[in-house]
Design an enzyme around this catalytic site. Structure first.
Site, PDB file in Angstrom:
ATOM      1  N   ASP A 214       0.821  -1.197   0.000  1.00 15.47           N
ATOM      2  CA  ASP A 214       0.000   0.000   0.000  1.00 15.47           C
ATOM      3  C   ASP A 214       0.868   1.265   0.000  1.00 15.47           C
ATOM      4  OD1 ASP A 214      -2.802   0.936   0.324  1.00 15.47           O
ATOM      5  OD2 ASP A 214      -2.054   1.787   2.199  1.00 15.47           O
TER       6      ASP A 214
ATOM      7  N   GLU B 157       1.752  -0.406  -4.931  1.00 15.92           N
ATOM      8  CA  GLU B 157       0.798   0.632  -5.302  1.00 15.92           C
ATOM      9  C   GLU B 157       1.625   1.896  -5.535  1.00 15.92           C
ATOM     10  OE1 GLU B 157      -3.138   3.132  -3.896  1.00 15.92           O
ATOM     11  OE2 GLU B 157      -1.649   2.551  -2.425  1.00 15.92           O
TER      12      GLU B 157
HETATM   13  C1  GLC Z   1      -4.282   2.981  -0.660  1.00 14.86           C
HETATM   14  C2  GLC Z   1      -5.440   2.017  -0.655  1.00 14.86           C
HETATM   15  C3  GLC Z   1      -6.668   2.758  -0.242  1.00 14.86           C
HETATM   16  C4  GLC Z   1      -6.468   3.290   1.154  1.00 14.86           C
HETATM   17  C5  GLC Z   1      -5.190   4.143   1.234  1.00 14.86           C
HETATM   18  C6  GLC Z   1      -4.774   4.348   2.653  1.00 14.86           C
HETATM   19  O1  GLC Z   1      -4.442   3.976  -1.600  1.00 14.86           O
HETATM   20  O2  GLC Z   1      -5.552   1.396  -1.900  1.00 14.86           O
HETATM   21  O3  GLC Z   1      -7.827   1.968  -0.315  1.00 14.86           O
HETATM   22  O4  GLC Z   1      -7.569   4.056   1.553  1.00 14.86           O
HETATM   23  O5  GLC Z   1      -4.098   3.513   0.610  1.00 14.86           O
HETATM   24  O6  GLC Z   1      -4.283   3.166   3.199  1.00 14.86           O
END
Ligand code: GLC
Ligand code: CA
Length: 535
Positions: free
Chosen positions: A210, A274
């Site tokens: 993440d 991500e």
């Molecule tokens: C990332 C996740 C998202 C979450 C954010 C904070 O972007 O994909 O769903 O709200 O991180 O953890």
């Protein structure tokens, strides 16, 4: 965990396969509480095996007060009770392995829940044992936050929250109940090494990480510069360039350390990031020297319009920036973005089918989001059912619940997700129009298209591993070669057209009525048709 190459060739599952993202709360509810659970995923593994996917990524399954639905972790080494138990997770991993499917979990290292024991201790006093595990700073002399960094959920707010009890600000790039960890503290780094190994030892095949690009921040907390007029629209929306709170050398250091842990396992575990960045070079940097991420998600594609020119530019830009050893990964959606049949296709099935062929024709690992295989659109959410914290902040004008609603297995009340009469945590979508059962035996359905495309990738080597080369076409067409004789051509317009210089046989068309015709020199394309040909 057994290594199961599909057919005796030297394939690598995460590079040659198709991967599938599951939002656990919305896949399948086995105990009638309206919340999907791990036994539910296990129960539906046969569907995934039938579809032909090689691995699944589960959004967070770890203990969470669910202020941000699992992305606020209170215990990294146990399962959130509504989803099941650690034994359920082990059973899922085992049952998946028997079907040749690997399980990837979500790791949330940028922040914890404010209910995590580390933070409860950290906020208790300035000299608490875990004080330095989070980022605490004095206010500026005028009482304002330590620097100008803005919150990722709501850029009108600072990335800081003042804590009355100890008179300092703590850093939170997301909700105030999601305090950022201090990745300069070596104890934090050691602890996450252990967390990785805890799950790898249980057969987990890898992690999706993440907000990985924001992990380590500038030690001096320098102010970010303002966004510039020619920055990507997402950067302009934020109002500042993330020069000092993203893409720091320290993050690459952590990734190299984690990749080394992955490589100690047999088969090696993998890291998927991500990587929410909007420059090709930054994206490419996360692959390191083949010693950081295995796959870095490409948000430029998700954030692009469904038009030939911008999409072509993104793939060409990505291809040009990627180091030799690296491998792209593409997806048309996830739990943070409206579903592509809504966002790109506006409900038009021809456009949605075209988009799916496009994805499966790209050089790189395709990720499907649960429901993509049936062309599932967004589900409208009534104001009194909004649960996403971002939906709450923006009062329903923007929010992520529409793409998180229960999977639609059948047309029955409950959509096969939960027994009839059970109220699901988020409302049911249009299961009568889109469900697995009705589409399964229809060779012209969206589900059949998805399954056929996965099988085609399995069958045609060049579609998996061939290089990408753009073919010169009319403006609204995007076409490319995939190595040895494979052509992917997409007509992203309302006008029929053709692509010259294509020879071969049509192996797949987004038009279910188009048969395996021979193409000799010119490939005709109906409006919003995408075709894959092979020699
Ligand atoms: C990332 C996740 C998202 C979450 C954010 C904070 O972007 O994909 O769903 O709200 O991180 O953890
Ligand atoms: Ca349940």
């Amino acid at each position: 965990m057994p290594e199961m190459p599909a057919d005796g060739t030297a394939r690598t599952w995460w590079r040659d396969g198709v991967l599938y993202q599951i939002y656990p709360r919305s896949f399948m509810d086995t105990n009638a509480d309206g919340v999907g659970d791990l036994p539910g995923i296990t129960q539906r593994l046969d569907h995934l095996q039938w579809l032909g996917v090689d691995g699944i990524w589960l959004d967070p399954i770890t203990v969470s007060p669910n202020a941000d639905w699992g992305y606020d972790v209170a215990d990294y080494c146990d399962v959130d009770p509504p989803l099941g138990t650690l034994a359920d997770a082990e059973e899922l991993i085992d049952q998946a392995a028997r079907r040749g499917i690997r399980v990837i979990l979500d790791l949330v290292p940028n922040h914890t829940s404010d209910q995590h024991p580390w933070f409860l201790d950290s906020r208790s006093s300035r000299d608490a044992r875990y004080r330095d595990w989070y980022v605490w700073r004095d206010p500026k002399p005028d009482g304002s936050p330590p620097n100008n960094w803005v919150n990722a959920f709501d850029p009108s707010k600072p990335a800081w929250t003042f804590d009355d009890h100890t008179g300092q600000y703590f850093m939170n790039h997301f909700l105030p109940s999601q305090p950022d960890l201090n990745w300069w503290n070596p104890e934090v780094r050691d602890e996450f090494d252990r967390i990785l190994q805890f799950w790898f030892d249980r057969g987990v095949a890898g992690f999706r990480i993440d907000v990985v690009h924001m992990l380590v921040k500038d030690r001096d907390l320098r102010d970010n510069p303002p966004a510039q007029p020619d920055d990507h629209w997402f950067v302009r929306l934020r109002g500042q360039q993330q020069i000092y709170n993203a893409c720091q050398p320290g993050t690459h250091e952590v990734l190299r350390r984690w990749r080394a842990i992955c490589e100690k396992y047999d088969p090696p575990r993998i890291l998927i990031g991500e990587t929410h960045v909007h420059e090709y070079e930054l994206l490419a940097s996360f692959y390191g020297n083949d010693d950081e991420l295995n796959l870095a998600f490409n948000f430029l594609l998700i954030h692009a319009p469904f038009q030939a020119e911008p999409l072509r530019a993104i793939v060409e830009g990505t291809e040009a920036a990627m180091p030799e050893h690296s491998w792209p990964v593409y997806t048309l959606g996830n739990h943070d973005n409206t579903r592509f049949p809504t966002r790109w296709a506006g409900g038009d099935p021809a456009k949605a089918r075209c988009a799916l062929v496009l994805l499966m024709g790209l050089r790189g690992t395709p990720f499907l989001y649960y429901g993509d295989e049936i062309g599932m659109p967004d589900t409208p959410i009534p104001a009194d059912r909004i649960l996403d914290p971002v939906g709450i902040i923006f009062n329903g004008h923007y929010g992520r619940d529409p793409e998180r609603t229960p999977m639609q297995w059948t047309s029955a009340a409950g959509g096969g997700f939960a027994p009839t009469g059970v109220e699901p945590w988020l409302p049911y979508g249009d299961a009568a129009s889109y469900n697995v059962e009705a589409q399964r035996d229809d060779p012209t359905s969206f589900l059949s298209l998805t399954r056929d495309l996965i099988a085609l990738r399995d069958d045609v080597d060049a579609l998996r591993s061939g290089s990408y080369t753009t073919i010169a076409t009319d403006d609204n067409v995007w076409a490319w070669h995939r190595g040895n004789g494979v052509v992917v051509a997409c007509n992203l317009s309302d006008t029929a057209t053709s692509v010259r210089g294509v020879t071969g046989t049509i192996r797949m068309s987004s038009d279910p009525d188009r048969a395996h015709e021979v193409v000799a020199g010119s490939l005709t394309l109906a409006p919003w048709e995408a075709v894959i040909t092979a020699l």
